[in-house]
Scaffold this motif. Structure first.
Motif, PDB file in Angstrom:
ATOM      1  N   MET A 170       0.824  -1.205   0.000  1.00  0.00           N
ATOM      2  CA  MET A 170       0.000   0.000   0.000  1.00  0.00           C
ATOM      3  C   MET A 170       0.863   1.262   0.000  1.00  0.00           C
ATOM      4  SD  MET A 170      -3.213  -0.641  -0.328  1.00  0.00           S
ATOM      5  CE  MET A 170      -4.238   0.643   0.395  1.00  0.00           C
ATOM      6  N   THR A 171       2.010   1.212   0.665  1.00  0.00           N
ATOM      7  CA  THR A 171       2.938   2.342   0.604  1.00  0.00           C
ATOM      8  C   THR A 171       3.455   2.528  -0.818  1.00  0.00           C
ATOM      9  OG1 THR A 171       3.587   2.084   2.918  1.00  0.00           O
ATOM     10  CG2 THR A 171       5.128   3.254   1.475  1.00  0.00           C
ATOM     11  N   ALA A 172       3.778   1.431  -1.479  1.00  0.00           N
ATOM     12  CA  ALA A 172       4.231   1.519  -2.868  1.00  0.00           C
ATOM     13  C   ALA A 172       3.138   2.098  -3.761  1.00  0.00           C
ATOM     14  CB  ALA A 172       4.652   0.137  -3.370  1.00  0.00           C
ATOM     15  N   SER A 173       1.891   1.738  -3.498  1.00  0.00           N
ATOM     16  CA  SER A 173       0.782   2.289  -4.276  1.00  0.00           C
ATOM     17  C   SER A 173       0.643   3.786  -4.017  1.00  0.00           C
ATOM     18  CB  SER A 173      -0.525   1.565  -3.934  1.00  0.00           C
ATOM     19  OG  SER A 173      -0.578   0.300  -4.558  1.00  0.00           O
ATOM     20  N   CYS A 174       0.840   4.205  -2.784  1.00  0.00           N
ATOM     21  CA  CYS A 174       0.799   5.641  -2.489  1.00  0.00           C
ATOM     22  C   CYS A 174       1.899   6.379  -3.254  1.00  0.00           C
ATOM     23  CB  CYS A 174       0.953   5.875  -0.993  1.00  0.00           C
ATOM     24  SG  CYS A 174      -0.498   5.423  -0.017  1.00  0.00           S
ATOM     25  N   GLU A 175       3.061   5.789  -3.303  1.00  0.00           N
ATOM     26  CA  GLU A 175       4.160   6.415  -4.045  1.00  0.00           C
ATOM     27  C   GLU A 175       3.794   6.567  -5.520  1.00  0.00           C
ATOM     28  OE1 GLU A 175       7.263   3.678  -3.094  1.00  0.00           O
ATOM     29  OE2 GLU A 175       7.692   4.606  -1.139  1.00  0.00           O
ATOM     30  N   TYR A 176       3.156   5.556  -6.067  1.00  0.00           N
ATOM     31  CA  TYR A 176       2.730   5.638  -7.465  1.00  0.00           C
ATOM     32  C   TYR A 176       1.682   6.734  -7.642  1.00  0.00           C
ATOM     33  CZ  TYR A 176       0.476   4.704 -11.864  1.00  0.00           C
ATOM     34  OH  TYR A 176      -0.063   4.875 -13.114  1.00  0.00           O
ATOM     35  N   ILE A 177       0.696   6.770  -6.768  1.00  0.00           N
ATOM     36  CA  ILE A 177      -0.371   7.768  -6.886  1.00  0.00           C
ATOM     37  C   ILE A 177       0.192   9.181  -6.779  1.00  0.00           C
ATOM     38  CG2 ILE A 177      -2.374   8.732  -5.681  1.00  0.00           C
ATOM     39  CD1 ILE A 177      -3.081   6.335  -7.411  1.00  0.00           C
ATOM     40  N   VAL A 178       1.091   9.398  -5.847  1.00  0.00           N
ATOM     41  CA  VAL A 178       1.680  10.722  -5.684  1.00  0.00           C
ATOM     42  C   VAL A 178       2.469  11.124  -6.928  1.00  0.00           C
ATOM     43  CG1 VAL A 178       3.485  11.973  -4.431  1.00  0.00           C
ATOM     44  CG2 VAL A 178       1.702  10.750  -3.177  1.00  0.00           C
ATOM     45  N   ALA A 179       3.193  10.187  -7.502  1.00  0.00           N
ATOM     46  CA  ALA A 179       4.038  10.494  -8.663  1.00  0.00           C
ATOM     47  C   ALA A 179       3.253  10.566  -9.964  1.00  0.00           C
ATOM     48  CB  ALA A 179       5.142   9.448  -8.788  1.00  0.00           C
ATOM     49  N   ASN A 180       2.189   9.777 -10.068  1.00  0.00           N
ATOM     50  CA  ASN A 180       1.527   9.634 -11.366  1.00  0.00           C
ATOM     51  C   ASN A 180       0.016   9.840 -11.361  1.00  0.00           C
ATOM     52  OD1 ASN A 180       3.915   8.382 -12.984  1.00  0.00           O
ATOM     53  ND2 ASN A 180       3.808   7.147 -11.127  1.00  0.00           N
ATOM     54  N   VAL A 200     -10.340   4.814  -1.080  1.00  0.00           N
ATOM     55  CA  VAL A 200      -9.151   3.978  -0.930  1.00  0.00           C
ATOM     56  C   VAL A 200      -8.169   4.624   0.050  1.00  0.00           C
ATOM     57  CG1 VAL A 200      -7.157   2.994  -2.127  1.00  0.00           C
ATOM     58  CG2 VAL A 200      -9.411   2.908  -3.195  1.00  0.00           C
ATOM     59  N   CYS A 201      -8.011   5.934  -0.036  1.00  0.00           N
ATOM     60  CA  CYS A 201      -7.080   6.628   0.859  1.00  0.00           C
ATOM     61  C   CYS A 201      -7.580   6.688   2.295  1.00  0.00           C
ATOM     62  CB  CYS A 201      -6.807   8.036   0.329  1.00  0.00           C
ATOM     63  SG  CYS A 201      -5.689   8.063  -1.091  1.00  0.00           S
ATOM     64  N   ALA A 242       4.030  10.827   5.414  1.00  0.00           N
ATOM     65  CA  ALA A 242       5.077  10.882   4.399  1.00  0.00           C
ATOM     66  C   ALA A 242       4.545  11.288   3.030  1.00  0.00           C
ATOM     67  CB  ALA A 242       5.773   9.523   4.298  1.00  0.00           C
ATOM     68  N   PHE A 243       3.236  11.434   2.909  1.00  0.00           N
ATOM     69  CA  PHE A 243       2.624  11.713   1.606  1.00  0.00           C
ATOM     70  C   PHE A 243       1.783  12.984   1.690  1.00  0.00           C
ATOM     71  CE2 PHE A 243       3.262   7.099   1.779  1.00  0.00           C
ATOM     72  CZ  PHE A 243       4.067   6.931   0.657  1.00  0.00           C
ATOM     73  N   ALA A 244       2.459  14.121   1.596  1.00  0.00           N
ATOM     74  CA  ALA A 244       1.781  15.408   1.737  1.00  0.00           C
ATOM     75  C   ALA A 244       0.691  15.597   0.691  1.00  0.00           C
ATOM     76  CB  ALA A 244       2.799  16.546   1.656  1.00  0.00           C
ATOM     77  N   LYS A 245       0.923  15.122  -0.528  1.00  0.00           N
ATOM     78  CA  LYS A 245      -0.078  15.300  -1.583  1.00  0.00           C
ATOM     79  C   LYS A 245      -1.358  14.533  -1.262  1.00  0.00           C
ATOM     80  CE  LYS A 245       0.929  15.541  -5.981  1.00  0.00           C
ATOM     81  NZ  LYS A 245       1.485  15.243  -7.339  1.00  0.00           N
ATOM     82  N   ILE A 246      -1.230  13.388  -0.653  1.00  0.00           N
ATOM     83  CA  ILE A 246      -2.415  12.617  -0.285  1.00  0.00           C
ATOM     84  C   ILE A 246      -3.161  13.308   0.853  1.00  0.00           C
ATOM     85  CG2 ILE A 246      -3.186  10.454   0.784  1.00  0.00           C
ATOM     86  CD1 ILE A 246      -1.163   9.004  -0.983  1.00  0.00           C
ATOM     87  N   LEU A 247      -2.431  13.863   1.801  1.00  0.00           N
ATOM     88  CA  LEU A 247      -3.083  14.597   2.883  1.00  0.00           C
ATOM     89  C   LEU A 247      -3.827  15.814   2.337  1.00  0.00           C
ATOM     90  CD1 LEU A 247      -0.300  14.448   5.612  1.00  0.00           C
ATOM     91  CD2 LEU A 247      -2.467  13.175   5.581  1.00  0.00           C
ATOM     92  N   THR A 248      -3.209  16.523   1.384  1.00  0.00           N
ATOM     93  CA  THR A 248      -3.869  17.678   0.761  1.00  0.00           C
ATOM     94  C   THR A 248      -5.110  17.240   0.002  1.00  0.00           C
ATOM     95  OG1 THR A 248      -1.780  18.886   0.576  1.00  0.00           O
ATOM     96  CG2 THR A 248      -3.565  19.560  -0.899  1.00  0.00           C
TER      97      THR A 248
END
Length: 204
Positions: free
Chosen positions: A133-143, A165-166, A178-184
């Protein structure tokens, strides 16, 4: 319309979209703790024994992405799908990733029996959920997040899907700080009347 849902499941994305579209619907709650989704009465509505299911004039629809597209088609004025075909495809790109990968990663935490028969295998899948799920967050933030929403400044169907999902991330062992974009993104979604309405109804 009648929406069959369970709290905190992906079916809530459909409720958010219905609220965004301004469409009237009746929400029918299933009790997963009692296994209501697996009992004969609901199996007649959705033989897969899962949510969501949406009863419409033309019959019964299932699968989150299909229901979201149906809602957008029923309420074109709501602008839930962009007119630009490339942007519409980018929206669905995120939705299909959520369906095929990120939701599956999440399901490994408690649905290991779908993929393996032996309980030690279930534990192995559960233990890996924070990593996947962390890897998926990294993908979502980047792409997947091009601004406060998936497509930038404009809300689309993908945002309803991604938001639910979030909402699972902390429970899946993800360090969301660790995922500021997801928090925003989550904050932007929580400010929307549609999310406030489903939360007030006890769906989230």
């Amino acid at each position: 319309m009648q929406l069959y849902y369970a709290p905190n499941t992906i079916s809530v994305a459909v409720a958010i979209a219905l609220e965004e579209a301004g469409l009237e619907y009746e929400a029918i709650r299933l009790d997963f703790a009692e296994g209501e989704q697996t009992k004969p009465a609901y199996r007649q509505i959705n033989p897969k024994g899962r949510v969501p299911a949406l009863v419409v004039d033309g019959g019964i629809l299932t699968e989150t992405g299909a229901l979201l597209d149906y809602i957008a088609a029923k309420a074109p004025g709501a602008g839930l799908v962009p007119d630009d075909p490339v942007m519409a495809a980018r929206m669905r790109e995120v939705m299909y990733y959520l369906a095929s990968t990120m939701h599956v990663n999440h399901a490994h935490k408690m649905r290991g029996h779908r993929w393996a028969n032996k309980k030690p295998s279930w534990k192995d899948m559960t233990d890996k959920v924070p990593q996947t799920m962390t890897a998926s967050c990294e993908y979502i933030v980047a792409n997947g997040l091009r601004g406060p929403f998936v497509l930038g400044e404009a809300f689309s169907l993908a945002d309803a899907y991604l938001y639910v999902v979030c909402s699972w991330l902390e429970g899946d062992g993800v360090d969301v700080s660790a995922f500021a974009k997801i928090l925003t993104f989550r904050a932007a979604m929580e400010a929307r009347p549609s999310v406030q309405a489903v939360r007030a109804a006890g769906m989230l």
